[in-house]
Design a protein around this motif. Structure first.
Motif, PDB file in Angstrom:
ATOM      1  N   ARG A  97       0.829  -1.211   0.000  1.00  0.00           N
ATOM      2  CA  ARG A  97       0.000   0.000   0.000  1.00  0.00           C
ATOM      3  C   ARG A  97       0.862   1.260   0.000  1.00  0.00           C
ATOM      4  NH1 ARG A  97      -5.198  -1.609   3.945  1.00  0.00           N
ATOM      5  NH2 ARG A  97      -6.160  -3.003   2.382  1.00  0.00           N
ATOM      6  N   GLN A  98       2.003   1.219   0.683  1.00  0.00           N
ATOM      7  CA  GLN A  98       2.878   2.377   0.620  1.00  0.00           C
ATOM      8  C   GLN A  98       3.377   2.585  -0.808  1.00  0.00           C
ATOM      9  OE1 GLN A  98       7.341   3.494   1.674  1.00  0.00           O
ATOM     10  NE2 GLN A  98       6.261   2.897   3.530  1.00  0.00           N
ATOM     11  N   ALA A  99       3.775   1.503  -1.453  1.00  0.00           N
ATOM     12  CA  ALA A  99       4.248   1.611  -2.835  1.00  0.00           C
ATOM     13  C   ALA A  99       3.142   2.140  -3.749  1.00  0.00           C
ATOM     14  CB  ALA A  99       4.734   0.240  -3.321  1.00  0.00           C
ATOM     15  N   ALA A 100       1.919   1.708  -3.513  1.00  0.00           N
ATOM     16  CA  ALA A 100       0.803   2.185  -4.335  1.00  0.00           C
ATOM     17  C   ALA A 100       0.565   3.672  -4.126  1.00  0.00           C
ATOM     18  CB  ALA A 100      -0.457   1.390  -3.993  1.00  0.00           C
ATOM     19  N   LEU A 101       0.620   4.137  -2.882  1.00  0.00           N
ATOM     20  CA  LEU A 101       0.409   5.565  -2.620  1.00  0.00           C
ATOM     21  C   LEU A 101       1.518   6.396  -3.265  1.00  0.00           C
ATOM     22  CD1 LEU A 101      -1.063   7.900  -1.288  1.00  0.00           C
ATOM     23  CD2 LEU A 101       0.225   7.442   0.812  1.00  0.00           C
ATOM     24  N   LEU A 102       2.744   5.943  -3.190  1.00  0.00           N
ATOM     25  CA  LEU A 102       3.841   6.678  -3.813  1.00  0.00           C
ATOM     26  C   LEU A 102       3.625   6.790  -5.326  1.00  0.00           C
ATOM     27  CD1 LEU A 102       6.807   5.110  -1.821  1.00  0.00           C
ATOM     28  CD2 LEU A 102       6.180   7.541  -1.819  1.00  0.00           C
ATOM     29  N   ARG A 103       3.201   5.697  -5.937  1.00  0.00           N
ATOM     30  CA  ARG A 103       2.995   5.701  -7.388  1.00  0.00           C
ATOM     31  C   ARG A 103       1.824   6.614  -7.777  1.00  0.00           C
ATOM     32  NH1 ARG A 103       1.479   1.039  -7.705  1.00  0.00           N
ATOM     33  NH2 ARG A 103      -0.737   1.280  -8.213  1.00  0.00           N
ATOM     34  N   ILE A 104       0.688   6.458  -7.093  1.00  0.00           N
ATOM     35  CA  ILE A 104      -0.520   7.206  -7.465  1.00  0.00           C
ATOM     36  C   ILE A 104      -0.362   8.688  -7.136  1.00  0.00           C
ATOM     37  CG2 ILE A 104      -2.981   7.474  -6.921  1.00  0.00           C
ATOM     38  CD1 ILE A 104      -2.989   4.388  -6.438  1.00  0.00           C
ATOM     39  N   ALA A 105       0.206   9.006  -5.957  1.00  0.00           N
ATOM     40  CA  ALA A 105       0.406  10.407  -5.601  1.00  0.00           C
ATOM     41  C   ALA A 105       1.408  11.065  -6.539  1.00  0.00           C
ATOM     42  CB  ALA A 105       0.888  10.510  -4.153  1.00  0.00           C
ATOM     43  N   GLY A 106       2.406  10.292  -6.984  1.00  0.00           N
ATOM     44  CA  GLY A 106       3.366  10.844  -7.936  1.00  0.00           C
ATOM     45  C   GLY A 106       2.713  11.236  -9.249  1.00  0.00           C
ATOM     46  N   GLU A 107       1.653  10.527  -9.611  1.00  0.00           N
ATOM     47  CA  GLU A 107       0.947  10.842 -10.851  1.00  0.00           C
ATOM     48  C   GLU A 107      -0.037  11.994 -10.694  1.00  0.00           C
ATOM     49  OE1 GLU A 107      -0.946   7.161 -11.616  1.00  0.00           O
ATOM     50  OE2 GLU A 107       0.880   6.094 -12.241  1.00  0.00           O
ATOM     51  N   ARG A 108      -0.722  12.060  -9.555  1.00  0.00           N
ATOM     52  CA  ARG A 108      -1.851  12.986  -9.409  1.00  0.00           C
ATOM     53  C   ARG A 108      -1.569  14.201  -8.524  1.00  0.00           C
ATOM     54  NH1 ARG A 108      -3.825   8.098 -10.808  1.00  0.00           N
ATOM     55  NH2 ARG A 108      -5.939   7.962 -11.703  1.00  0.00           N
ATOM     56  N   LEU A 109      -0.502  14.155  -7.732  1.00  0.00           N
ATOM     57  CA  LEU A 109      -0.219  15.246  -6.795  1.00  0.00           C
ATOM     58  C   LEU A 109       1.200  15.787  -6.951  1.00  0.00           C
ATOM     59  CD1 LEU A 109      -1.788  13.487  -3.666  1.00  0.00           C
ATOM     60  CD2 LEU A 109      -2.702  15.544  -4.741  1.00  0.00           C
ATOM     61  N   ALA A 110       1.812  15.541  -8.104  1.00  0.00           N
ATOM     62  CA  ALA A 110       3.242  15.804  -8.277  1.00  0.00           C
ATOM     63  C   ALA A 110       3.641  17.232  -7.941  1.00  0.00           C
ATOM     64  CB  ALA A 110       3.654  15.460  -9.706  1.00  0.00           C
ATOM     65  N   ASP A 111       2.909  18.236  -8.409  1.00  0.00           N
ATOM     66  CA  ASP A 111       3.295  19.626  -8.161  1.00  0.00           C
ATOM     67  C   ASP A 111       2.756  20.152  -6.828  1.00  0.00           C
ATOM     68  OD1 ASP A 111       0.689  19.422  -9.123  1.00  0.00           O
ATOM     69  OD2 ASP A 111       0.691  21.498  -9.842  1.00  0.00           O
TER      70      ASP A 111
END
Length: 507
Positions: A407-421
Motif C-alpha cells: 500500500r505504501q508503494a501504491a500511494l507513492l505511485r498514485i500520488a506521484g501521478e496525481r499530486l506531483a506539483d
C-alpha cells in the motif's frame, strides 16, 4: 408562644383495590395518596399503632409499609414526633430541569482547575477517528479488516466457555503470567531485548506505561527531554506527574543530545522513539544512541523508549531496541525503560500495552501498579497470550507487513501521478504513514494547516506536520496514512485531494 400542632389526618382508602400482601397494599395506597396530594408534603401520618387499629391489621404490617416508604424517600422520620410526608419527593428529583440559557451560563463563573488540570483539559486530540470505512488518509490507523477475528473469537471462547475460577478474582498487578511469558519470548526474539517475564508490566497502553514510569522516577518540577516534533499523546502523562517537558530538536540522526544538554542540562529523563520517530520517521543512528546512553549514565537519568511501530519495517530486519544496548548483562547501565503497545499491531480498542523495566526496579513497579489501579482487565489477556505464544502474532505481522508495504508503494505511485506539483512524497522503510512536503504549487501560497482544511472539504483526513511541534515548526508538511486505505480507493482519494487543493489556491 403557642405550640404548633400538625395533626395526623384521618386516612380513608380501600385496600381491596390493590393486590398482594396487606403491607404491600398499604404501601401502594399511602404512596398513591402522597402523589395525588391527599397527603401533602410535611403532613404527619398516624402512628403505626393507631393506623393498625384503624385498619384492623397487625402493627408489624404498618411498620413494614412505613419502612419501605421511608427507604424510597416518601416519608421522613423525626424522633419523638412521628412520620411525615417528605417535602421533596423522589419523583421531583427525577424530573429533568430546564437547562440554563447560554446567557445564564456565561454569567456563572467557571470552576477553576489546578494548573496541571488546566493544561490537561486544554490538550487537543489528533485527527478524529474516521467515521467512514477506510477513510483516506488518516495517519496512525492500521487496517482492522485483515485481523483474524475468527481465530481471535476461538481463542476468547477457549478461555471463557469454562473459565478457571482464578479469572474471576483480582489479577496480578503486572498482568497475566502467561501473557508476560509469551511477550518476553517475543521481545527477546523480535526486538533483541534482554528481559524476563518478571520485568514486564501489562498496562492499558503506552500512555499509562509512561504515566507509571513518570510517577515513580520523577519528582515534581523535574525536567524531561521530549522530541520536537513528537507524539503529543506522551505529554499528558508527564504533565500529570508535574514534570516539565523541554522540547529538544530532532535532526537526521534522531533527538539531538547536544541540543538537550544546552536546553535542560539537569534533565532527569528523556522520552524518545529511536527505532522510528513519530512523525518524521527518522531512525536514531548508532552513534546518537550511544551518546544518549552515555548522557543517562553520567547524569543518572532515565530513558523511556517508545517502540510504537517497529514491527512494521519493510526493508531489512527491524533494528534492535535501544534497551538491548543498555542491559547490565551486556555491559549497560540499566537506565532504559521500554514501552510497547498493541494498538498498531492488533487494534486500538484492545487497550493493552506493556512496560519493560530494569530488573532491580521490577518489584517496586509492581507494588506501585497495585497501589494505583490494581491491574488491567483480564478479559482479553488469556487470548492474547495464546495468540502470541502459538505463533499467530508473528504470522499476522508478516501478513500485514507485506500488505502495508504494497500500500505504501501504491500511494507513492498514485500520488506521484496525481499530486506531483502539490506534494512531495518520499518512501519510508517503516511505519504506517508518509510525510508529504508541500510542493512547488503550494509553497509560499498555503501552509500545511490550510492544506488540511482543504483536504477535509474533500472528505480526506490528513494531519499537519506543524501541529506536532511545540516550538516554531522547522518544516511544513502533511501526514498521510496509507495502512487502512485499500489500493483501489487511493486514486479517487488523491484526485479529490488534488482538486480541493487547486480550488483553494484559486479562491
Amino acid at each position: 408562644m403557642a405550640k404548633r400542632v400538625n395533626a395526623a389526618p384521618i386516612l380513608q382508602f380501600d385496600l381491596g383495590r390493590y393486590d398482594g400482601p396487606v403491607y404491600q397494599r398499604l404501601y401502594l395506597a399511602l404512596r398513591e395518596a402522597v402523589l395525588e396530594g391527599r397527603l401533602p408534603p410535611g403532613s404527619r401520618l398516624p402512628s403505626s399503632r393507631a393506623l393498625a387499629e384503624e385498619l384492623a391489621c397487625s402493627r408489624n404490617t404498618v411498620v413494614t409499609a412505613f419502612d419501605q416508604l421511608h427507604a424510597e424517600g416518601y416519608l421522613d422520620r423525626q424522633v419523638g414526633a412521628g412520620s411525615f410526608v417528605s417535602k421533596i419527593l423522589p419523583e421531583e428529583l427525577l424530573v429533568a430541569r430546564p437547562q440554563p440559557s447560554n446567557n445564564a451560563r456565561k454569567a456563572v463563573a467557571p470552576r477553576s482547575l489546578s494548573p496541571r488540570g488546566a493544561v490537561l483539559a486544554a490538550s487537543r486530540p489528533l485527527a478524529a477517528v474516521a467515521q467512514a470505512r477506510h477513510r483516506a488518509f488518516l495517519p496512525g490507523l492500521a487496517d482492522p479488516e485483515h485481523f483474524p477475528f475468527d481465530l481471535w473469537s476461538k481463542l476468547l471462547t477457549r478461555t471463557w466457555r469454562r473459565p478457571p475460577q482464578s479469572l474471576f478474582m483480582h489479577g496480578h498487578p503486572a498482568g497475566l503470567p502467561a501473557l508476560r511469558e509469551a511477550l518476553a519470548a517475543h521481545l527477546i526474539r523480535a526486538r533483541n531485548l534482554d528481559c524476563t517475564a518478571e520485568q514486564i508490566i501489562i498496562t492499558t497502553g503506552a500512555q499509562q506505561a509512561l504515566a507509571l514510569a513518570a510517577q515513580l522516577l520523577l519528582s515534581p518540577g523535574d525536567e524531561v527531554w521530549i522530541e520536537d516534533p513528537g507524539y503529543p499523546g506522551l505529554r499528558g502523562p508527564l504533565t500529570a506527574a508535574a514534570a516539565v517537558g523541554r522540547p529538544v530538536a530532532v535532526d537526521a540522526e534522531g533527538l539531538s543530545v547536544a541540543a538537550g544538554r544546552l536546553r535542560a542540562p539537569k534533565a532527569r529523563m528523556a522520552v524518545v522513539s529511536p527505532s522510528h520517530h513519530y512523525p518524521l520517521s527518522v531512525v536514531m543512528s548508532l552513534s546518537r544512541r550511544l551518546e544518549l546512553l552515555d548522557w543517562a549514565r553520567q547524569h543518572t537519568a532515565w530513558i523511556i523508549e517508545d517502540d510504537y511501530d517497529s514491527e512494521y519495517r519493510y526493508a531489512g530486519r527491524p533494528l534492535a531496541a535501544l534497551q538491548s544496548l543498555d542491559s547490565p548483562q551486556r555491559g549497560g547501565a540499566g537506565r532504559v525503560l521500554y514501552i510497547g503497545s498493541f494498538s498498531k499491531t492488533l487494534f486500538p480498542s484492545l487497550r493493552l500495552g506493556y512496560l519493560v523495566v530494569p530488573a532491580d526496579l521490577a518489584e517496586r513497579f509492581v507494588a506501585a501498579r497495585h497501589a494505583l489501579d490494581d491491574h488491567s482487565s483480564a478479559i482479553t489477556q488469556p487470548a492474547l497470550a495464546a495468540f502470541i505464544g502459538e505463533g499467530h502474532f508473528a504470522t499476522h505481522l508478516r501478513r500485514m507487513r507485506k500488505l502495508y508495504g504494497e500500500r505504501q508503494a501504491a500511494l507513492l505511485r498514485i500520488a506521484g501521478e496525481r499530486l506531483a506539483d502539490l506534494l512531495e512524497i518520499k518512501p519510508d522503510e517503516a511505519g504506517l504513514h508518509l510525510v508529504a512536503g508541500l510542493g512547488a504549487a503550494l509553497t509560499g501560497r498555503m501552509n500545511d494547516q490550510q492544506a488540511v482544511a482543504a483536504a477535509a472539504r474533500a472528505g480526506i483526513s490528513v494531519d499537519a506536520l506543524s501541529r506536532y511541534y511545540l516550538e516554531a515548526p522547522a518544516r511544513q508538511g502533511l501526514l498521510m496514512g496509507y495502512a487502512a486505505v485499500p489500493e483501489e480507493t487511493m486514486a479517487g482519494a488523491c484526485d479529490r485531494l488534488a482538486k480541493s487543493l487547486r480550488e483553494s489556491l484559486r479562491s
